[in-house]
Design a protein around this motif. Structure first.
Motif, PDB file in Angstrom:
ATOM      1  N   LEU A  56       0.846  -1.193   0.000  1.00 17.55           N
ATOM      2  CA  LEU A  56       0.000   0.000   0.000  1.00 17.55           C
ATOM      3  C   LEU A  56       0.882   1.242   0.000  1.00 17.55           C
ATOM      4  CD1 LEU A  56      -3.160   0.542   2.178  1.00 17.55           C
ATOM      5  CD2 LEU A  56      -1.468   2.351   1.977  1.00 17.55           C
ATOM      6  N   SER A  57       0.524   2.201  -0.850  1.00 20.66           N
ATOM      7  CA  SER A  57       1.234   3.472  -0.883  1.00 20.66           C
ATOM      8  C   SER A  57       0.251   4.593  -1.205  1.00 20.66           C
ATOM      9  CB  SER A  57       2.372   3.449  -1.917  1.00 20.66           C
ATOM     10  OG  SER A  57       1.859   3.203  -3.221  1.00 20.66           O
ATOM     11  N   VAL A  58       0.675   5.824  -0.922  1.00 25.53           N
ATOM     12  CA  VAL A  58      -0.148   7.005  -1.189  1.00 25.53           C
ATOM     13  C   VAL A  58       0.712   8.005  -1.953  1.00 25.53           C
ATOM     14  CG1 VAL A  58      -1.600   8.809  -0.204  1.00 25.53           C
ATOM     15  CG2 VAL A  58      -1.390   6.598   0.969  1.00 25.53           C
ATOM     16  N   GLU A  59       0.143   8.603  -2.991  1.00 20.13           N
ATOM     17  CA  GLU A  59       0.832   9.619  -3.785  1.00 20.13           C
ATOM     18  C   GLU A  59       0.020  10.906  -3.790  1.00 20.13           C
ATOM     19  OE1 GLU A  59       1.466   8.072  -7.672  1.00 20.13           O
ATOM     20  OE2 GLU A  59       3.134   6.773  -7.059  1.00 20.13           O
ATOM     21  N   GLY A  60       0.698  12.016  -4.107  1.00 23.61           N
ATOM     22  CA  GLY A  60       0.011  13.297  -4.259  1.00 23.61           C
ATOM     23  C   GLY A  60      -0.201  14.059  -2.971  1.00 23.61           C
ATOM     24  N   LEU A  61       0.515  13.704  -1.914  1.00 25.93           N
ATOM     25  CA  LEU A  61       0.406  14.435  -0.656  1.00 25.93           C
ATOM     26  C   LEU A  61       1.347  15.637  -0.654  1.00 25.93           C
ATOM     27  CD1 LEU A  61       0.473  11.386   1.783  1.00 25.93           C
ATOM     28  CD2 LEU A  61      -1.518  12.814   1.288  1.00 25.93           C
ATOM     29  N   GLU A  82     -11.445  -2.507  12.628  1.00 23.80           N
ATOM     30  CA  GLU A  82     -10.784  -1.268  12.239  1.00 23.80           C
ATOM     31  C   GLU A  82      -9.336  -1.233  12.717  1.00 23.80           C
ATOM     32  OE1 GLU A  82     -14.053   2.156  12.284  1.00 23.80           O
ATOM     33  OE2 GLU A  82     -14.000   1.062  14.198  1.00 23.80           O
ATOM     34  N   ALA A  83      -8.540  -0.421  12.016  1.00 25.07           N
ATOM     35  CA  ALA A  83      -7.152  -0.165  12.399  1.00 25.07           C
ATOM     36  C   ALA A  83      -6.796   1.253  11.970  1.00 25.07           C
ATOM     37  CB  ALA A  83      -6.203  -1.170  11.753  1.00 25.07           C
ATOM     38  N   ARG A  84      -5.816   1.830  12.665  1.00 26.23           N
ATOM     39  CA  ARG A  84      -5.406   3.210  12.368  1.00 26.23           C
ATOM     40  C   ARG A  84      -3.919   3.360  12.625  1.00 26.23           C
ATOM     41  NH1 ARG A  84      -8.291   7.910  15.701  1.00 26.23           N
ATOM     42  NH2 ARG A  84      -9.956   7.439  14.216  1.00 26.23           N
ATOM     43  N   ALA A  85      -3.267   4.156  11.778  1.00 24.83           N
ATOM     44  CA  ALA A  85      -1.836   4.431  11.967  1.00 24.83           C
ATOM     45  C   ALA A  85      -1.516   5.814  11.422  1.00 24.83           C
ATOM     46  CB  ALA A  85      -0.977   3.368  11.286  1.00 24.83           C
ATOM     47  N   PHE A  86      -0.461   6.412  11.968  1.00 24.98           N
ATOM     48  CA  PHE A  86      -0.043   7.764  11.581  1.00 24.98           C
ATOM     49  C   PHE A  86       1.257   7.686  10.779  1.00 24.98           C
ATOM     50  CE2 PHE A  86      -1.904   7.903  15.910  1.00 24.98           C
ATOM     51  CZ  PHE A  86      -3.123   8.484  15.568  1.00 24.98           C
ATOM     52  N   TYR A  87       1.328   8.495   9.713  1.00 26.44           N
ATOM     53  CA  TYR A  87       2.512   8.493   8.848  1.00 26.44           C
ATOM     54  C   TYR A  87       2.880   9.925   8.456  1.00 26.44           C
ATOM     55  CZ  TYR A  87       2.066   3.425   8.208  1.00 26.44           C
ATOM     56  OH  TYR A  87       2.008   2.070   8.403  1.00 26.44           O
ATOM     57  N   SER A  98       5.749   0.212   3.279  1.00 26.22           N
ATOM     58  CA  SER A  98       6.817  -0.781   3.390  1.00 26.22           C
ATOM     59  C   SER A  98       8.171  -0.128   3.676  1.00 26.22           C
ATOM     60  CB  SER A  98       6.907  -1.615   2.110  1.00 26.22           C
ATOM     61  OG  SER A  98       7.324  -0.822   1.019  1.00 26.22           O
ATOM     62  N   ARG A  99       8.235   1.207   3.570  1.00 27.05           N
ATOM     63  CA  ARG A  99       9.481   1.928   3.820  1.00 27.05           C
ATOM     64  C   ARG A  99       9.350   2.973   4.920  1.00 27.05           C
ATOM     65  NH1 ARG A  99      11.509   3.177  -2.433  1.00 27.05           N
ATOM     66  NH2 ARG A  99      11.580   0.992  -3.129  1.00 27.05           N
ATOM     67  N   SER A 100       8.144   3.487   5.115  1.00 27.04           N
ATOM     68  CA  SER A 100       7.931   4.543   6.099  1.00 27.04           C
ATOM     69  C   SER A 100       7.420   3.944   7.411  1.00 27.04           C
ATOM     70  CB  SER A 100       6.920   5.564   5.575  1.00 27.04           C
ATOM     71  OG  SER A 100       7.357   6.124   4.350  1.00 27.04           O
ATOM     72  N   PRO A 101       8.078   4.202   8.527  1.00 33.40           N
ATOM     73  CA  PRO A 101       7.577   3.694   9.801  1.00 33.40           C
ATOM     74  C   PRO A 101       6.361   4.489  10.262  1.00 33.40           C
ATOM     75  CG  PRO A 101       9.543   5.022  10.153  1.00 33.40           C
ATOM     76  CD  PRO A 101       9.366   4.918   8.667  1.00 33.40           C
ATOM     77  N   ALA A 102       5.426   3.799  10.878  1.00 38.10           N
ATOM     78  CA  ALA A 102       4.272   4.473  11.476  1.00 38.10           C
ATOM     79  C   ALA A 102       4.734   5.263  12.692  1.00 38.10           C
ATOM     80  CB  ALA A 102       3.210   3.449  11.859  1.00 38.10           C
ATOM     81  N   LEU A 103       4.180   6.467  12.861  1.00 46.10           N
ATOM     82  CA  LEU A 103       4.555   7.332  13.968  1.00 46.10           C
ATOM     83  C   LEU A 103       3.851   6.884  15.250  1.00 46.10           C
ATOM     84  CD1 LEU A 103       4.146  10.742  12.092  1.00 46.10           C
ATOM     85  CD2 LEU A 103       6.214   9.336  12.271  1.00 46.10           C
ATOM     86  N   GLY A 112       6.107   2.013  14.122  1.00 46.51           N
ATOM     87  CA  GLY A 112       7.283   1.385  13.546  1.00 46.51           C
ATOM     88  C   GLY A 112       7.026   0.892  12.128  1.00 46.51           C
ATOM     89  N   LEU A 113       8.015   0.214  11.578  1.00 46.81           N
ATOM     90  CA  LEU A 113       7.926  -0.263  10.199  1.00 46.81           C
ATOM     91  C   LEU A 113       7.137  -1.566  10.163  1.00 46.81           C
ATOM     92  CD1 LEU A 113       8.798   0.329   7.300  1.00 46.81           C
ATOM     93  CD2 LEU A 113      10.845  -1.054   7.695  1.00 46.81           C
ATOM     94  N   GLU A 114       5.912  -1.502   9.689  1.00 49.87           N
ATOM     95  CA  GLU A 114       5.009  -2.654   9.627  1.00 49.87           C
ATOM     96  C   GLU A 114       4.283  -2.631   8.285  1.00 49.87           C
ATOM     97  OE1 GLU A 114       4.759  -5.075  11.616  1.00 49.87           O
ATOM     98  OE2 GLU A 114       5.661  -4.405  13.502  1.00 49.87           O
ATOM     99  N   PRO A 115       4.870  -3.224   7.232  1.00 52.58           N
ATOM    100  CA  PRO A 115       4.258  -3.162   5.902  1.00 52.58           C
ATOM    101  C   PRO A 115       2.827  -3.678   5.840  1.00 52.58           C
ATOM    102  CG  PRO A 115       6.516  -3.960   5.740  1.00 52.58           C
ATOM    103  CD  PRO A 115       6.175  -3.906   7.193  1.00 52.58           C
ATOM    104  N   MET A 116       2.480  -4.661   6.700  1.00 47.50           N
ATOM    105  CA  MET A 116       1.122  -5.212   6.706  1.00 47.50           C
ATOM    106  C   MET A 116       0.363  -4.835   7.976  1.00 47.50           C
ATOM    107  SD  MET A 116       0.523  -7.145   3.926  1.00 47.50           S
ATOM    108  CE  MET A 116      -0.535  -8.516   4.366  1.00 47.50           C
ATOM    109  N   GLY A 117       0.828  -3.786   8.644  1.00 43.69           N
ATOM    110  CA  GLY A 117       0.251  -3.430   9.925  1.00 43.69           C
ATOM    111  C   GLY A 117      -1.227  -3.113   9.875  1.00 43.69           C
ATOM    112  N   LEU A 118      -1.674  -2.440   8.815  1.00 45.01           N
ATOM    113  CA  LEU A 118      -3.081  -2.068   8.727  1.00 45.01           C
ATOM    114  C   LEU A 118      -3.994  -3.269   8.526  1.00 45.01           C
ATOM    115  CD1 LEU A 118      -2.854   1.184   6.571  1.00 45.01           C
ATOM    116  CD2 LEU A 118      -3.624   1.017   8.945  1.00 45.01           C
TER     117      LEU A 118
END
Length: 273
Positions: A56-61, A82-87, A98-103, A112-118
């Protein structure tokens, strides 16, 4: 009187106007690209198997913006998990889980770095996520909202959905009602024969199919076998007759799509007996 150069027969401003138009087009192009609406990207796109990694990735921010990613999934009983994380987006306005750790922050499901955390952190208090109909995929929904861990969730910036399937393409699901047996046989794509396994569950009863289905996608002939709390089988878990399970083994050994001479057994809890 207008100057002569204003005459349509003498367009002396033509080259200059053409240059302005080109500059305007270039400015608008760069402005529109910098104002591109955020979007969520899945890989694989659209649909994946439930036990398959999902990127999962997000573009255009805006560069460096802190955002909240919210994931949700509804089961067949309309229970919402439900799940929630800050980036924080990078300098180019991109976010790759997969590269950015959750805040770290209050209200986040993980950090932390959890590619499948959500996905693995999806939860509902006092409820267990169970797939009851493997023919229908779960629909994973993801929202991107402005605001990080120190802020209240902001406006919705992007939304996307992705299907998490259990029954893979070409995998066959065959209900079994033969003799006393009550179960479901899953056969992988291809001509076979395939290694055979009987899949049993514990004191919950019924006929769970999700594990057998996922393993059949990987090349195994899986027989999900119910032994109580299903159709005309005993309603309560009291006396177990071993002849019933022997009948299940013989069914698999005789099946033309199952490779002998042995049959594997997979179980947990009471099924371990």
């Amino acid at each position: 009187m207008f100057p002569a150069c204003w005459s349509p027969l003498k367009p002396c401003f033509g080259p200059r106007l053409l240059g302005l138009k080109r500059l305007s087009a270039l400015f608008l192009s760069r402005f529109s690209s910098s104002m591109e609406a955020p979007r969520i990207l899945f890989s694989p796109s659209g649909r994946s198997l439930f036990d398959e990694p999902l990127h999962l990735s997000v573009e255009g921010l805006p560069p460096g913006q802190e955002v909240t990613l919210e994931a949700s999934l509804e089961d067949e009983r309309q229970e919402l998990f439900e799940a929630r994380a800050f980036y924080r987006a990078d300098a180019e306005g991109r976010l790759d889980v997969s590269r950015s750790p959750a805040l770290e922050g209050e209200g986040g499901s993980f950090s932390g770095l959890e590619p499948m955390g959500l996905l693995w952190s999806l939860r509902k208090p006092m409820r267990r996520l169970v797939k009851r109909d493997v023919r229908r995929p779960f629909v994973l929904k993801v929202d991107v909202r402005g605001g990080g861990p120190a802020e209240a969730p902001g406006p919705l910036l992007a939304h996307a959905a992705h299907e998490r399937a259990f029954l893979g393409e070409g995998t066959r699901r065959i209900p079994v009602r033969e003799g006393a047996l009550r179960g479901t046989l899953f056969l992988p794509p291809g001509d076979g024969p395939f290694p055979g396994i009987i899949d049993l569950y514990g004191t919950g009863g019924g006929l769970p199919e999700y594990r057998a289905c996922l393993l059949a996608n990987r090349g195994l002939a899986m027989f999900a076998l119910a032994y109580y709390g299903f159709e005309d089988l005993p309603k309560q878990l009291k006396d177990l007759h071993l002849e019933y399970f022997e009948e299940g083994v013989n069914y698999m050994l005789k099946h033309p799509m199952v490779k002998g001479p042995g049959i594997g057994l997979l179980g947990h809890s009471k099924a371990g007996d």
